[in-house]
Design an enzyme around this catalytic site. Structure first.
Site, PDB file in Angstrom:
ATOM      1  N   CYS A 118     -12.992   9.238 -23.480  1.00  0.00           N
ATOM      2  CA  CYS A 118     -12.754   9.350 -22.035  1.00  0.00           C
ATOM      3  C   CYS A 118     -12.063   8.108 -21.469  1.00  0.00           C
ATOM      4  O   CYS A 118     -11.819   8.026 -20.276  1.00  0.00           O
ATOM      5  CB  CYS A 118     -14.054   9.641 -21.283  1.00  0.00           C
ATOM      6  SG  CYS A 118     -15.232   8.297 -21.378  1.00  0.00           S
ATOM      7  N   HIS A 174       0.821  -1.221   0.000  1.00  0.00           N
ATOM      8  CA  HIS A 174       0.000   0.000   0.000  1.00  0.00           C
ATOM      9  C   HIS A 174       0.851   1.265   0.000  1.00  0.00           C
ATOM     10  O   HIS A 174       0.520   2.251  -0.649  1.00  0.00           O
ATOM     11  CB  HIS A 174      -0.939  -0.008   1.200  1.00  0.00           C
ATOM     12  CG  HIS A 174      -2.133  -0.883   0.983  1.00  0.00           C
ATOM     13  ND1 HIS A 174      -2.904  -1.380   1.995  1.00  0.00           N
ATOM     14  CD2 HIS A 174      -2.670  -1.344  -0.167  1.00  0.00           C
ATOM     15  CE1 HIS A 174      -3.871  -2.118   1.475  1.00  0.00           C
ATOM     16  NE2 HIS A 174      -3.753  -2.110   0.183  1.00  0.00           N
ATOM     17  N   ARG A 224     -21.521  10.798 -15.319  1.00  0.00           N
ATOM     18  CA  ARG A 224     -21.962   9.512 -15.862  1.00  0.00           C
ATOM     19  C   ARG A 224     -22.872   8.826 -14.848  1.00  0.00           C
ATOM     20  O   ARG A 224     -22.528   8.769 -13.660  1.00  0.00           O
ATOM     21  CB  ARG A 224     -20.748   8.635 -16.166  1.00  0.00           C
ATOM     22  CG  ARG A 224     -21.149   7.308 -16.790  1.00  0.00           C
ATOM     23  CD  ARG A 224     -19.953   6.523 -17.248  1.00  0.00           C
ATOM     24  NE  ARG A 224     -19.220   5.971 -16.117  1.00  0.00           N
ATOM     25  CZ  ARG A 224     -18.103   5.260 -16.252  1.00  0.00           C
ATOM     26  NH1 ARG A 224     -17.594   5.067 -17.467  1.00  0.00           N
ATOM     27  NH2 ARG A 224     -17.489   4.780 -15.215  1.00  0.00           N
TER      28      ARG A 224
HETATM   29  C1  PEP Z   1     -14.118   3.097 -20.573  1.00  0.00           C
HETATM   30  O1  PEP Z   1     -14.667   1.996 -20.641  1.00  0.00           O
HETATM   31  O2  PEP Z   1     -13.216   3.460 -21.355  1.00  0.00           O
HETATM   32  C2  PEP Z   1     -14.503   4.055 -19.527  1.00  0.00           C
HETATM   33  C3  PEP Z   1     -14.044   5.289 -19.517  1.00  0.00           C
HETATM   34  O3  PEP Z   1     -15.317   3.617 -18.547  1.00  0.00           O
HETATM   35  P1  PEP Z   1     -14.817   2.699 -17.315  1.00  0.00           P
HETATM   36  O4  PEP Z   1     -13.342   2.570 -17.425  1.00  0.00           O
HETATM   37  O5  PEP Z   1     -15.265   3.393 -16.084  1.00  0.00           O
HETATM   38  O6  PEP Z   1     -15.558   1.416 -17.583  1.00  0.00           O
HETATM   39 MG    MG Z   2     -16.497   1.658 -19.531  1.00  0.00          MG
END
Ligand code: PEP
Ligand code: MG
Length: 836
Positions: free
Chosen positions: A767, A459, A602
């Site tokens: 993203c 950790h 989201r």
């Molecule tokens: C992805 O799937 O690229 C995303 C941004 O969502 P998560 O990583 O939270 O599933």
């Molecule tokens: Mg995702």
């Protein structure tokens, strides 16, 4: 009809016929028939489910009863005269206990020195003269059959309560077994039920509410266990279903670190180094990067305490108050913590604080006239022993967490103020090992870390990485002999430190360090400016965050908005869903921290690799392609509506965008737009709150035109899009090297996404992690992506790259990349064309 009571061995060891015990009370069956075991361990476990009828004051013996049968467990001969010395009871008279539960700990050393014999006698004291049947011989392990006895009639009420419902066999999938973090999640799930929940392996049961108990089983990947729950059958079944689902999802463990391949198992045992000359110390990298400074040896000690106390009640109160205060403080830290990894660490600490083993062991010590501090010390020592015995490297790494908690508790119990050593600014900090709390107190003063022990997966190392402090661990005992104030050049990338470097080495290192510093400073100076390509295409470089602290950091680092707020942060480590008001306050705080920019919230993306205790998601064969993201709506409609209302209630609402994860079908977009419109109307919100979708399922990319007609914006989730396109679990250890988001197939899907969006004039963001991959940025821009949501620390660097690109050239390169055969070829192209 009499029942047969199966008695399992309470200890590991060699079976000794009772007749051979050197005491006629036992050898002549004066107390009854039974067996003795020459113990090889130091803990007595319950030999069956039952109730403790008597626990001797001297703690060396107890009687356990069930169905009219009573069994005496007597540790050692003439041990009554020790008056408790060397014995730590872990349960008390009147307790209902379950098979395999630790009841008593004893010191093998004290027995060897002071008892007439160390044998553990297990004797049937009721019914009178009942013979012990089917006696074991040879070596036994705790939890293996020892003998059987014809018990009495009907079960007692207490036993009826302890009727268990048992699960089907379950296989542990966590690559590193059930170490602290998954154990903490499991214990938290189990604690939600007011009845006994146990894990059973090879006849040995452990309390599923105890992290130490779970870790003590040393469950490894591939091990098969069952779970059993007492309590009403329907509730027990519900508990088992939840826990089974947790096992199937690895208790949310998404980034279990596999053992570093070339890692030595123990600290290197180098010959003593001669520090009058330049010395190179090498170990394992815990955090990359360069650092240069003077050595500083960091040493701390636990607070001292009195062993005995005269007022047990006062000690008990003190213990309760201290545990409560530290629990509250840890909970507050979790709520305020910005990084998921640090939250996980604190949650593991919280789990240990709530562990019944800690409280029970400490309380028992207090009953024997010991101080609360002594009790805590005992309890932690016991837990450390349990972990050491597992011989599992990942479990043993959690010993530092236990030591850390012991330090915090002892400090509070002693009422003292511990003066932490003053750390000189800019030093290279040397230590044997570091505790997580020590790292969190570094406060920007430490330039680099060099440890004799430690591990990259501990950790403390995770925290060092989060703080970006170049660190080398497991560099051997020579670290502790480095003279104070010696010059050290630490290369976290090469996992080495140069002590007393010569003039030339020193200058070369300083030049490397300076170059990387200057580059970073230049990028940082321009971070607040908009980023456009050489030919004038504006690219919004946004933050990808999990809470308001990260949001503030992103804004500070120049983010042009927040392209993804993973709202799961609010639910992390919670057994119950937060209220609408609580959610609204949290979302508002994120919006306020974002410096006037647009924030993309989201909706909850639970399921798959992110299970949450309060979200109803069935146990599934294949959860990654099961009920996940918006697919959980039907089963959790009230929750989703609450979340949408909380998002719509932020002010000003038109700075918020709502994004739907895991959209695969066009009519899902229609459905959720209707739900959002309903909640909007009910709240009287008139602001233009855009509703967009994550493009992370290939079907969404392939039907992007239909999607773009409905959604206000797209954000490509490349982590999942890559997973679903290449059919490689995003957490898969063996296949992870193949799982590259620069695979031409993924690029092709992004191209299609952009083409559909363009027809309907909708923006496309990315993203997933690909947005922060410098090699990917030119291709994404070339395909038509205009928003990149990256970690706060990467904003300045990505903006700097955007400014030196030409969008036309990017488009041509992207066309070429889509036609290549592999991610490696795409990466080679990125290097050749864009020097990234
Ligand atoms: C992805 O799937 O690229 C995303 C941004 O969502 P998560 O990583 O939270 O599933
Ligand atoms: Mg995702």
């Amino acid at each position: 009809m009499p029942n047969t009571l199966k008695v399992f061995s309470p200890v590991d060891g060699a079976v000794v016929p009772l007749e051979q015990v050197p005491d006629p009370v036992f050898s002549e069956h004066m107390l009854g028939d039974g067996i003795a075991v020459d113990p090889a361990n130091d803990t007595v476990f319950a030999p069956f489910d039952g109730k403790i009828i008597n626990f001797n004051k001297a703690s060396h013996a107890l009687v356990l009863g069930r169905d009219g049968a009573e069994v005496l467990i007597h540790v050692g001969l003439e041990t009554v005269s020790l008056k408790g010395e060397g014995f730590t009871p872990l349960a008390k008279a009147g307790d209902s206990v379950t098979l395999g539960q630790p009841l008593l700990k004893f010191s093998q050393e004290v027995l060897a020195q002071k008892a007439a014999s160390p044998f553990v006698m297990v004797v049937v004291t009721a019914p009178a003269d009942a013979p012990a049947l089917q006696k074991a011989d040879g070596l036994v392990k705790a939890g293996q059959p020892l003998f059987e006895v014809a018990a009495g009639g009907a079960s007692a009420a207490a036993d009826a309560q302890e009727t268990f419902t048992e699960s089907a066999p379950i296989t542990v999938i966590n690559p590193n077994g059930l170490h602290a973090r998954p154990a903490a999640v499991l214990a938290q799930l189990a604690m939600a039920y007011p009845f006994t929940v146990q894990l059973v392996k090879d006849g040995h049961a452990a309390d599923a509410k105890s992290i130490v108990g779970i870790m003590g089983m040393a469950l490894c990947a591939g091990d098969t266990i069952t779970v059993r729950a007492a309590g009403p059958a329907d509730q027990a079944k519900a508990a088992l279903a939840k826990i089974e689902a947790g096992f199937k999802e690895g208790f949310g463990e998404k980034d279990a670190v596999s053992a570093p391949s070339a890692a030595p198992e123990t600290a290197a045992e180098d010959a003593p180094a001669d520090f009058s000359k330049p010395v190179r110390l090498s170990g394992l990298s815990a955090c990359g990067g360069l650092a240069q400074g003077k050595s500083f040896l960091f040493q701390t000690e636990d607070a001292a305490f009195e062993e005995n106390a005269s007022d047990p009640q006062a000690e008990r109160r003190l213990l309760d108050e201290t545990l409560r205060a530290l629990t509250a403080e840890t909970e507050a830290k979790i709520a305020a913590e910005k990084s998921d990894a640090a939250k996980d660490i604190l949650s593991a600490h919280l789990g240990i604080l709530k562990d019944p083993v800690l409280l029970n062991t400490a309380q028992e010590a207090i009953s024997r006239g010991k101080s609360a501090a002594y009790g805590v010390n005992e309890a932690v020592r016991y837990s450390i022993d349990v972990l050491k015995k597992t011989n599992n490297r990942f479990l043993m790494e959690r010993i530092a967490d236990l030591k850390d908690l012991r330090r915090a508790l002892l400090l509070r119990l002693s009422g003292g103020q511990q003066a932490a050593p003053e750390i000189p600014a800019g030093c290279i900090l040397l230590a044997d090992e570091l505790l997580p709390s020590e790292v969190s107190a570094f406060d920007g003063r430490v330039a680099g870390v060099l440890l004799a022990q430690g591990s990259p997966t501990a950790h403390a190392s995770i925290m060092l990485r989060n703080m970006g402090i170049p660190s080398v661990v497991r560099a051997g005992q020579n670290v502790l002999s480095v003279p104070a104030g010696a010059a050290v050049c630490l290369d976290g990338d090469a996992a080495a430190a140069f002590v007393n470097p010569d003039e030339q080495q020193c200058q070369a290192f300083a030049a490397r360090l300076e170059q990387s510093r200057q580059e970073r400073a230049k990028q940082q100076a321009a971070a607040q400016d908009a980023a456009a390509t050489q030919d004038g295409v504006r690219i919004w470089v946004e933050g990808n965050v999990s809470n308001e602290k990260e949001a503030a950091l992103a804004a500070q680092n120049g983010a042009d908005g927040l392209g993804l707020v993973r709202t799961e942060f609010l639910f992390h480590g919670r057994a119950q869903a937060p209220s609408e008001a609580e959610q609204q306050a949290a979302y508002q705080a994120v919006l306020d921290a974002a410096g006037g920019t647009t924030v993309t919230f989201r909706t909850l993306d639970a399921g798959g690799d992110k299970p949450l205790p309060f979200v109803d998601i069935p146990a599934e064969e294949n959860p990654i392609v099961g009920i996940r993201g918006v697919r959980a709506f039907k089963r959790n409609e009230a929750f989703f509506r609450t979340q949408i209302r909380a998002m719509l209630s932020v002010t000003p609402a038109d700075r918020a965008r709502i994004m739907l994860p895991m959209i695969a079908f066009a009519d899902e977009v229609d459905f959720f737009k209707k739900i959002i419109a309903e909640e909007k109307a009910a709240l009287g919100v008139t602001a233009d709150v855009k509703v967009g979708i994550m493009v992370e399922v290939p079907s969404a990319a392939l039907t992007s035109e239909q999607m773009a007609r409905r959604a206000d914006f797209f954000s490509v989730g490349t982590n999942d899009l890559t997973q679903y396109t290449l059919a490689i679990d995003r957490g898969h250890k063996e296949l992870s090297a193949l799982s590259d988001h620069l695979h031409p197939a993924v690029l092709k899907l992004i191209e299609m996404t952009c083409a559909g969006a363009k027809k309907h004039h909708k923006p496309v963001a990315v993203c997933g992690a690909m947005a922060g991959d410098l090699a990917a940025v030119p291709f994404l821009i070339g395909l038509g992506v205009t928003e990149l949501a990256v970690g706060a620390g990467a904003v300045a660097e990505v903006k700097a790259l955007v400014r030196r690109l030409d969008a036309q050239k990017c488009a041509a390169a992207a066309q070429a990349a889509v036609g290549l055969a592999s991610a490696q070829e795409v990466r080679a192209l990125a290097r050749k064309e864009f020097d990234v």
